[in-house]
Each structure stands twice: as C-alpha cells, then as structure tokens.
Motif scaffolding. Structure first.
Motif, PDB file in Angstrom:
ATOM      1  N   UNK A 137       0.849  -1.200   0.000  1.00  0.00           N
ATOM      2  CA  UNK A 137       0.000   0.000   0.000  1.00  0.00           C
ATOM      3  C   UNK A 137       0.883   1.247   0.000  1.00  0.00           C
ATOM      4  N   UNK A 138       1.977   1.227   0.786  1.00  0.00           N
ATOM      5  CA  UNK A 138       2.872   2.394   0.885  1.00  0.00           C
ATOM      6  C   UNK A 138       3.523   2.693  -0.472  1.00  0.00           C
ATOM      7  N   UNK A 139       4.004   1.625  -1.135  1.00  0.00           N
ATOM      8  CA  UNK A 139       4.617   1.819  -2.460  1.00  0.00           C
ATOM      9  C   UNK A 139       3.598   2.339  -3.467  1.00  0.00           C
ATOM     10  N   UNK A 140       2.365   1.844  -3.343  1.00  0.00           N
ATOM     11  CA  UNK A 140       1.315   2.325  -4.245  1.00  0.00           C
ATOM     12  C   UNK A 140       1.057   3.809  -4.013  1.00  0.00           C
ATOM     13  N   UNK A 141       1.024   4.205  -2.740  1.00  0.00           N
ATOM     14  CA  UNK A 141       0.812   5.607  -2.394  1.00  0.00           C
ATOM     15  C   UNK A 141       1.907   6.493  -3.003  1.00  0.00           C
ATOM     16  N   UNK A 142       3.171   6.038  -2.888  1.00  0.00           N
ATOM     17  CA  UNK A 142       4.292   6.781  -3.480  1.00  0.00           C
ATOM     18  C   UNK A 142       4.138   6.880  -4.992  1.00  0.00           C
ATOM     19  N   UNK A 155      -9.767   3.764   0.046  1.00  0.00           N
ATOM     20  CA  UNK A 155     -10.297   2.545  -0.570  1.00  0.00           C
ATOM     21  C   UNK A 155      -9.287   1.404  -0.448  1.00  0.00           C
ATOM     22  N   UNK A 156      -7.996   1.717  -0.619  1.00  0.00           N
ATOM     23  CA  UNK A 156      -6.973   0.673  -0.545  1.00  0.00           C
ATOM     24  C   UNK A 156      -6.958   0.036   0.840  1.00  0.00           C
ATOM     25  N   UNK A 157      -7.108   0.860   1.878  1.00  0.00           N
ATOM     26  CA  UNK A 157      -7.083   0.305   3.236  1.00  0.00           C
ATOM     27  C   UNK A 157      -8.331  -0.531   3.532  1.00  0.00           C
ATOM     28  N   UNK A 158      -9.476  -0.061   3.077  1.00  0.00           N
ATOM     29  CA  UNK A 158     -10.711  -0.840   3.274  1.00  0.00           C
ATOM     30  C   UNK A 158     -10.593  -2.172   2.526  1.00  0.00           C
ATOM     31  N   UNK A 159     -10.096  -2.088   1.270  1.00  0.00           N
ATOM     32  CA  UNK A 159     -10.035  -3.278   0.419  1.00  0.00           C
ATOM     33  C   UNK A 159      -9.104  -4.332   1.017  1.00  0.00           C
ATOM     34  N   UNK A 160      -8.008  -3.884   1.617  1.00  0.00           N
ATOM     35  CA  UNK A 160      -7.051  -4.819   2.214  1.00  0.00           C
ATOM     36  C   UNK A 160      -7.748  -5.662   3.297  1.00  0.00           C
ATOM     37  N   UNK A 161      -8.521  -4.963   4.141  1.00  0.00           N
ATOM     38  CA  UNK A 161      -9.222  -5.639   5.224  1.00  0.00           C
ATOM     39  C   UNK A 161     -10.260  -6.627   4.678  1.00  0.00           C
ATOM     40  N   UNK A 162     -11.034  -6.148   3.700  1.00  0.00           N
ATOM     41  CA  UNK A 162     -12.121  -6.968   3.144  1.00  0.00           C
ATOM     42  C   UNK A 162     -11.576  -8.165   2.372  1.00  0.00           C
TER      43      UNK A 162
END
Lengths: 241, 265
Positions: free
Chosen positions: A200-205, B247-254
């Motif tokens: 997720x962090x790399x995607x954010x960057x 959305x990325x954080x929600x999706x990770x959990x789901x």
C-alpha cells in the motif's frame, strides 16, 4: 535496470519524464486534433463532434454520447500487430473514454456524439497515458467545453525503485506499473490502473509521483494549446492585411 | 452504460441514503452481501465453482488442454480468462460479440491471477518449448445484480483451487495422457474488492442499482501477502487521491475476509 548511479536504462533519474513534444491542430478534416511524442511514442488523436449520432438509436436524450477508439497501427510495435482491435485495445478504449468523460460538459449537447480516435503510430510504453493526454488536447482543439484538461502519466516500480513515466522495457521487466489520469485544477483522478506487486505504501508513493508527472506534462499541454492559437491569430492577421 | 435504467428519483434516493451512511438494502457501507461459494459443480470441467453474491450469480469452469507455450516463455504453461455475459443473465445482455464490459471483466480477473502469480506456471511445462498445459478459465455470468468483478474473481479463485489436471508422460517425444490427476499448482490467492463512489462516500460491493447511482468504482486486488496485484478504476466519474488511499485500506481488510471464505471451501 537501475545502474550504480541510480540512473535508468535510458539514463533518466527515477523522477524524470521522457522528452515530450506536443502539437495541436495537425489534421484538417477533424474538428480537433493533436499529436504527441513522448520518448519513442508517436500518437495522433482526432475528435469529431459534437455531431449527429450514428446509429441513431444510440443517442442519449440528456447528454452527448462519448465514444473513444484507441488503436495501434500494425507497424507501431516490434512484431506486426493485427489491425483488428485486440481485447487490450477494447479495454483501453473504455478506460480512456472514462478518463476523459468527467472533464467534458456532455449535458450541453444532448442527442449528439463526440467521437475520439487515438492512433498509436509508434509504441514505447505508456501509450494509454500519452493517448489520454493527446486526446484531451484534441477535445480542447475541437472547442468542446471542458471542466479541466485531462493529463495522464504512469509511475511504477523498477528494480525496487519507484520511477516516473516507464518506457517499454521498464513496463515489461519492471515490478509494477500504475497509469494515472489527473485533472490538475479539479484535483481529481479519472483513470487508475495497476498491475504488478506493490505494498500500500509503495502504491501511495507511485500515485503521488504519477500525479507530479501529470502536473509537469500539464504545463506542456497548455503551451501546446496556446501555441496553436498564436498561429491562428497570426493567420487571421495575415488575411486581414 | 449498462443495465436497467434506474429512475432518477431512485438514484437520488440511493445517493441521499449513502450520504447519511445508510444503504437501500439495509447494509452498512462496508458490508458485502451474503456470499455463497460452491465448487465442483460441473463434472466435465477440470475445475468449477459457483458464487452467489446476493443475487449476482457467476459460474466459472476451468478446462485444461495441452498446447504450445509462448515463444518468450518456453518453460511456462499458459492460461487465459474469458467471460461471457449470457443473455439469460440480464435484460441488458445480448447475444453477439463480447461487450466492452465483458472484456474488461475478464481482463481485470486475468490481471489479478497473473500479477499475483497465483498459478505456478513453471510447473505446467511438459516438454520445454514444445508442450505445456493450457488452462482456460471461463467466467459465465448467470444473473447480474451488480459487482460482477468481485463475484467473478472469487469464483475464478475457487474454481482454480478446485482444479485437478491430468498427468501426462513423455514417451519417445510423444505426450501421453495417464489416468492420474493432480491438483493444479497454486502459489497465491488473489482477491478483488470493489468500492463505489456514491455521494463522495465509498461503498463496498455495489449492487446493480448502486452501480447506476455511482460516479466511479475502484477495484483493488490483494494477494495473500497483502500486496496489491491489480487496480482498475471504472465508471464515468473521478476520484480524489485521498479516497483512493482510503479505498486501498478498506479493500485490504475486506480481501482477507473474502479469502478465508474461499480457502475453507
């Protein structure tokens, strides 16, 4: 893919764009047109419309129908590509259309169609982004009222480094590719795809780097548009003289 | 543009409800509809599954053949994903060449499987450069009630986990099929999660009428190590960068919740 000095296969720094050249108003038949060179990418875009919809049953009562065809010339890649639209081209046509759609005041032209044609003459990675950038210019050249220009650029991960504007080799050999289309004045993202493997962090960057790239390309886009109207002004003045 | 034209009033109602944190079908903004996964439903296919996501119903069949490898990957098996929007699934679906939506669906599911390296393709080589396993993953949409991407990627994963491939032996450069079957070698477990942007709020697993009311959707595929393998934005609207990260954080959990559902079956 990244050498000991931290430079990429074509000698660029990780956050450096390829050389970009844009020109507006390159085709006389189209209502609007533009051409872009980004690295070895050479892409033409033309816009026809707003015009009558064919076939007519597709017309929408409350807004214009936006259609987009992204197509690659058979000679644009190493091995000849069949001219028939591939599944990839159909998908890209869809995502590019959806990238441009939020910028256009379609509701001003009910029962008409606005058709965008993107022809990739030479491909060198990142054609969907360059295609989106050049299509937005063609729309502006056609005089289609827009909320903002749309500008696209990819970021990704190559050899563990987050890099901007991937070329063909980096796209194929790299770990991830994140194409982004951005409307700089609205601050909104209208195209987003990713393939590869990123935390997720790399995607954010990558997302932030791609948006930075978009902001840089946006300047060139504006200059290209202005240059077009300086030429028109000169032509008009010539006629009046 | 797809599916039934929900009246403008209905769209407005959905948007207003979402703005106040509620949904027309009573779910919370981050709730999936009830999910049912069945496997091994088609005996003639080497692998199969049926996924019910609320009223959305998708069947995936996996067929295994022997064929040529790609020239640039002589030691790897091949797989393809195809999807059919069969006309019995929705009044909006018509027979004929695949629509943009159908191609996009197949390509997004393909990307999740390919980029996460879910199938161990190197184990699917029989004679390097000559004969490899070819895995056909066919998505059959039987009832369209929204969020076909998540239903299909879940069904594809369930079907792959259910797939048995025939064992081949090489005798004097001839490939012969034996009567033995082994499970398809699987290395990763990609799961996609789709969110819709309605009234500037993110809603998980949009159903058909929410898809009509949304401005944009975002599908994020996570692999078993919580890394992103694929993303696809769809729809005619746009998203704020902060919304995308949310959305990325929600999706990770789901994705983790959904994965447990498939792996246990």
């Amino acid at each position: 893919m990244i050498n000991e000095n931290g430079l990429r296969v074509d000698g660029r720094k990780p956050n450096e764009l390829r050389l970009i050249k844009m020109e507006v108003g390159v085709l006389s038949n189209a209502d609007g047109s533009a051409y872009i060179e980004q690295g070895k990418n050479k892409i033409l875009a033309a816009v026809y419309g707003p015009r009558e919809v064919h076939p007519r049953h597709l017309a929408l009562p409350d807004r214009a129908l936006l259609r987009c065809r992204y197509h690659m010339a058979p000679f644009s890649v190493e091995e000849r590509k069949s001219p028939a639209p591939s599944r990839r081209e159909i998908e890209l046509s869809k995502v590019i259309k959806e990238a441009l759609e939020p910028a256009i005041f379609l509701e001003k032209f009910p029962r008409t169609s606005i058709d965008i044609f993107i022809e990739v003459l030479q491909a060198d990675g990142g054609t969907r982004c360059a295609g989106t950038t050049v299509a937005a210019l063609a729309l502006a050249d056609a005089g289609v009222p827009m909320r903002d220009l749309v500008v696209a650029c990819a970021a990704g991960k190559v050899d563990g480094v987050i890099v901007l504007d991937l070329n063909d080799i980096e796209d194929k050999e790299g770990e991830a590719d994140v194409p982004v289309a951005y409307m700089p004045n609205l601050g909104l993202i209208s195209l987003l795809q990713m393939d590869g493997s990123l935390t997720i962090e790399e995607f954010n960057q990558s997302l932030n780097l791609a948006m930075d790239g978009c902001k840089q390309i946006y300047k060139f886009q504006k200059e290209a548009l202005k240059a077009r109207y300086v030429t028109i002004k000169e032509e008009v003045e010539e006629c009046l003289r | 543009m797809s599916s039934i034209m929900v009246s403008r009033i209905r769209q407005k109602q959905i948007a207003q409800m979402v703005a106040s944190g509620k949904r027309l079908d009573g779910r919370g903004l981050k709730d999936y509809r009830p999910i049912k996964v069945e496997t091994g439903i088609i005996e003639k296919a080497e692998g199969s599954s049926r996924v019910l996501l609320g009223k959305t119903e998708v069947v995936v069949g996996v067929k295994v053949e022997i064929g040529d490898p790609f020239l640039d990957r002589p030691n790897e098996g091949v797989f393809t994903v195809n999807s059919e929007f069969v006309p019995l699934a929705s009044p909006e679906f018509e027979a004929g060449p695949p629509s943009e939506e159908s191609i996009e669906l197949a390509r997004v599911v393909d990307r999740g499987i390919r980029e996460s390296k879910a199938i161990d393709l190197e184990k699917l080589c029989i004679i390097p450069g000559k004969k490899v396993y070819v895995i056909f993953i066919d998505i059959y949409v039987l009832n369209h009630d929204g969020n076909l991407i998540d239903a299909s990627s879940l069904a594809a994963l369930a079907a792959l986990l259910n797939t048995k491939i025939p064992v081949y032996v090489v005798e004097e450069n001839e490939v012969k099929k034996t009567n033995d079957y082994i499970p398809l070698p699987i290395k990763n477990l990609p799961v996609s999660v789709t969110l819709a942007n309605i009234s500037d709020k993110l809603v998980v697993d949009p159903w058909l009428e929410e898809e009509e009311a949304m401005s944009a959707r975002l599908t994020i595929t996570f692999d078993k190590d919580n890394k992103i393998s694929a993303i696809q934005k769809g729809g005619t609207g746009a998203l704020k960068p902060q919304q995308i990260m949310e959305a990325a954080h929600i999706a990770k959990e789901k994705a983790e919740e959904l994965r447990k559902m498939v792996v246990k079956t």
